[in-house]
Design an enzyme around this catalytic site. Sequence first.
Site, PDB file in Angstrom:
ATOM      1  CG  ASP A 217      43.459  40.027  55.893  1.00  0.00           C
ATOM      2  OD1 ASP A 217      42.424  40.527  56.084  1.00  0.00           O
ATOM      3  OD2 ASP A 217      44.426  40.722  55.026  1.00  0.00           O
ATOM      4  CG  HIS A 218      45.568  41.991  59.725  1.00  0.00           C
ATOM      5  ND1 HIS A 218      46.154  41.305  58.987  1.00  0.00           N
ATOM      6  CD2 HIS A 218      45.733  43.232  59.495  1.00  0.00           C
ATOM      7  CE1 HIS A 218      47.066  41.869  58.311  1.00  0.00           C
ATOM      8  NE2 HIS A 218      46.447  43.205  58.532  1.00  0.00           N
TER       9      HIS A 218
ATOM     10  CG  HIS B  96      26.400  35.023  33.768  1.00  0.00           C
ATOM     11  ND1 HIS B  96      26.488  35.931  33.024  1.00  0.00           N
ATOM     12  CD2 HIS B  96      24.993  34.949  34.110  1.00  0.00           C
ATOM     13  CE1 HIS B  96      25.408  36.477  32.829  1.00  0.00           C
ATOM     14  NE2 HIS B  96      24.410  35.910  33.300  1.00  0.00           N
TER      15      HIS B  96
ATOM     16  NE  ARG C 276      24.536  32.906  28.030  1.00  0.00           N
ATOM     17  CZ  ARG C 276      23.634  33.475  28.117  1.00  0.00           C
ATOM     18  NH1 ARG C 276      22.703  33.263  27.087  1.00  0.00           N
ATOM     19  NH2 ARG C 276      23.138  34.172  29.184  1.00  0.00           N
ATOM     20  CG  HIS C 277      26.035  30.878  31.879  1.00  0.00           C
ATOM     21  ND1 HIS C 277      26.899  31.839  31.335  1.00  0.00           N
ATOM     22  CD2 HIS C 277      24.916  31.499  31.747  1.00  0.00           C
ATOM     23  CE1 HIS C 277      26.118  33.125  31.003  1.00  0.00           C
ATOM     24  NE2 HIS C 277      24.777  32.793  31.297  1.00  0.00           N
TER      25      HIS C 277
ATOM     26  CB  CYS D  36      41.562  40.463  52.804  1.00  0.00           C
ATOM     27  SG  CYS D  36      41.855  40.847  51.119  1.00  0.00           S
ATOM     28  N   GLY D  37      41.569  43.333  53.483  1.00  0.00           N
ATOM     29  CA  GLY D  37      41.183  44.700  53.363  1.00  0.00           C
ATOM     30  C   GLY D  37      40.442  45.254  52.006  1.00  0.00           C
ATOM     31  CB  THR D  38      41.702  45.345  48.603  1.00  0.00           C
ATOM     32  OG1 THR D  38      42.401  44.042  48.258  1.00  0.00           O
ATOM     33  CG2 THR D  38      42.439  46.399  49.004  1.00  0.00           C
ATOM     34  N   GLY D  39      39.895  42.710  49.593  1.00  0.00           N
ATOM     35  CA  GLY D  39      39.180  41.416  49.042  1.00  0.00           C
ATOM     36  C   GLY D  39      39.994  40.868  47.693  1.00  0.00           C
ATOM     37  CB  ILE D  40      42.718  42.488  45.651  1.00  0.00           C
ATOM     38  CG1 ILE D  40      41.834  43.559  44.987  1.00  0.00           C
ATOM     39  CG2 ILE D  40      43.652  41.969  44.458  1.00  0.00           C
ATOM     40  CD1 ILE D  40      42.482  44.661  44.729  1.00  0.00           C
ATOM     41  N   GLY D  41      43.545  40.194  47.285  1.00  0.00           N
ATOM     42  CA  GLY D  41      44.699  39.064  47.805  1.00  0.00           C
ATOM     43  C   GLY D  41      43.947  37.804  48.324  1.00  0.00           C
TER      44      GLY D  41
END
Length: 143
Positions: free
Chosen positions: A7-8, A97, A132-133, A64-69
């Site tokens: 994003d911006h 993993h 396992r992974h 993005c700004g935080t990477g979260i969204g």
Amino acid sequence: MIALASDHGGYGLKQEIKKHLEERGLEYKDYGCYSEESCDYPDFAHKAAHAVAQGECECGILICGTGIGISIAANKVPGIRAALCHDCFSAAATKEHNNANMLAMGARVIGPGLALKIVDTFLDTPFSNDERHVRRIGKIEEI
């Protein structure tokens, strides 16, 4: 081919990553945004995530700004395992993993020097293929 999207808030860091990928001789496709003008990250996350999910691109990098969204938006696409990473240990672990196919970062959280190291770690770390992974990723895909 690597799918890129931002994003911006992540546009400037995405430009740095593009230069870095070019220096490494790696091909990418930029799914937007294309300026620092305010925009909505889901629009671009979905385009890049669909390209990865459909096999047009091998993996993706989202900013993005935080990477979260942007990571939340990408993970709504079936087949996507986007991981938010702000350190090299997490970038390596998510490939080893989780076989993550998209990396998300926050441009307002980390600087370009660390971001490029995280990109390299993510791109250069192979999936372990440990039983396992593989089993755990299969369970994620069933949900």
